[in-house]
Design an enzyme around this catalytic site. Sequence first.
Site, PDB file in Angstrom:
ATOM      1  CG  LEU A  88      20.470  -6.412   8.147  1.00 38.79           C
ATOM      2  CD1 LEU A  88      19.771  -5.351   8.999  1.00 38.79           C
ATOM      3  CD2 LEU A  88      21.394  -7.248   9.021  1.00 38.79           C
ATOM      4  CB  ILE A  89      19.979  -3.087   3.479  1.00 35.09           C
ATOM      5  CG1 ILE A  89      18.467  -2.815   3.328  1.00 35.09           C
ATOM      6  CG2 ILE A  89      20.739  -2.619   2.246  1.00 35.09           C
ATOM      7  CD1 ILE A  89      17.776  -3.569   2.214  1.00 35.09           C
TER       8      ILE A  89
ATOM      9  CD  GLU B 278       3.702   3.012   7.707  1.00 33.68           C
ATOM     10  OE1 GLU B 278       4.118   2.487   6.666  1.00 33.68           O
ATOM     11  OE2 GLU B 278       3.533   2.369   8.750  1.00 33.68           O
TER      12      GLU B 278
ATOM     13  CG  ASP C 279      13.842  -0.988  12.374  1.00 33.84           C
ATOM     14  OD1 ASP C 279      13.560  -0.808  11.175  1.00 33.84           O
ATOM     15  OD2 ASP C 279      13.396  -1.948  13.031  1.00 33.84           O
TER      16      ASP C 279
ATOM     17  CG  HIS D 228      10.026   0.892  12.171  1.00 34.84           C
ATOM     18  ND1 HIS D 228      10.238  -0.453  11.936  1.00 34.84           N
ATOM     19  CD2 HIS D 228       9.652   0.993  13.466  1.00 34.84           C
ATOM     20  CE1 HIS D 228      10.021  -1.128  13.054  1.00 34.84           C
ATOM     21  NE2 HIS D 228       9.646  -0.277  13.992  1.00 34.84           N
TER      22      HIS D 228
ATOM     23  CB  SER E 283      -0.982  -0.009   1.179  1.00 34.04           C
ATOM     24  OG  SER E 283      -0.312   0.164   2.402  1.00 34.04           O
TER      25      SER E 283
HETATM   26  C1  GAR Z   1       4.246  -0.685   6.739  1.00 37.19           C
HETATM   27  O1  GAR Z   1       3.456  -0.402   7.857  1.00 37.19           O
HETATM   28  C2  GAR Z   1       5.709  -0.450   7.063  1.00 37.19           C
HETATM   29  O2  GAR Z   1       5.910   0.606   7.961  1.00 37.19           O
HETATM   30  C3  GAR Z   1       6.073  -1.768   7.680  1.00 37.19           C
HETATM   31  O3  GAR Z   1       5.459  -2.722   6.871  1.00 37.19           O
HETATM   32  C4  GAR Z   1       4.215  -2.179   6.413  1.00 37.19           C
HETATM   33  C5  GAR Z   1       4.092  -2.445   4.929  1.00 37.19           C
HETATM   34  O4  GAR Z   1       2.795  -2.150   4.526  1.00 37.19           O
HETATM   35  N1  GAR Z   1       7.490  -1.925   7.724  1.00 37.19           N
HETATM   36  C6  GAR Z   1       8.106  -2.494   8.764  1.00 37.19           C
HETATM   37  O5  GAR Z   1       7.515  -2.959   9.718  1.00 37.19           O
HETATM   38  C7  GAR Z   1       9.633  -2.498   8.665  1.00 37.19           C
HETATM   39  N2  GAR Z   1      10.226  -2.832   9.903  1.00 37.19           N
HETATM   40  P1  GAR Z   1       2.433  -2.040   2.983  1.00 37.19           P
HETATM   41  O6  GAR Z   1       2.941  -3.305   2.303  1.00 37.19           O
HETATM   42  O7  GAR Z   1       0.947  -1.939   2.965  1.00 37.19           O
HETATM   43  O8  GAR Z   1       3.112  -0.808   2.438  1.00 37.19           O
END
Ligand code: GAR
Length: 191
Positions: free
Chosen positions: A89-90, A176, A147, A106, A15
């Site tokens: 991890l990158i 986000e 992170d 994050h 998303s």
């Molecule tokens: C998001 O909430 C992002 O912040 C999280 O994964 C989700 C992806 O959602 N990332 C982490 O937790 C990284 N540690 P999406 O696929 O709907 O964009």
Amino acid sequence: MKVQNIAIFASGSGSNARKILEYFEDRDDVDVAIIITNRKSAGVLNHAREFGVSTLRIDRPYFYNNDYILNVLKAEKIDLIVLAGFLWLIPPYLISKFPNKILNIHPALLPKYGGKGMYGHHVHEAVKANNEPVSGMTIHFVNENFDEGGHIFQAKCAILPTDSANEIAANVLKLEHTHYAEVIDKVLKGL
Ligand code: GAR
């Protein structure tokens, strides 16, 4: 005009990736050139298809043991890597080739609720379990630890005592979606 090229790395529903695709869709100066995922069934692949963006699926050996990805990024003339729900991890070779050119989002107010295993619903459940009055999201540069890179932007949302972990997650995801593409745009402009 120089076009700045973005590679999105995403493994989930995508998303955030979709919001980024929408934001830059009509821009001549920025292009989402490729979406890279490690999951065959990642929802982000549907968004990529819809927006006509090429995709690549990687597996761990390719990601960690050789520079195949570097060649792909070079061929696509990538200026910025954007992690949007990418959980691996990158590796150091990628960080050293893209110094301060890899961003992550994050779903918490780092440095709290970050680190290995802290992703998606795990984060929101921990926040709820600790009765936090506030949560939010952090956009940061990526370094070799989960992170831990320098923060670029944070946004907060209040948590009501009655909010479930799912409700917290939904409020954080809204933040986000509101901010990530704009922050990416500013980073590309060097702001
Ligand atoms: C998001 O909430 C992002 O912040 C999280 O994964 C989700 C992806 O959602 N990332 C982490 O937790 C990284 N540690 P999406 O696929 O709907 O964009």
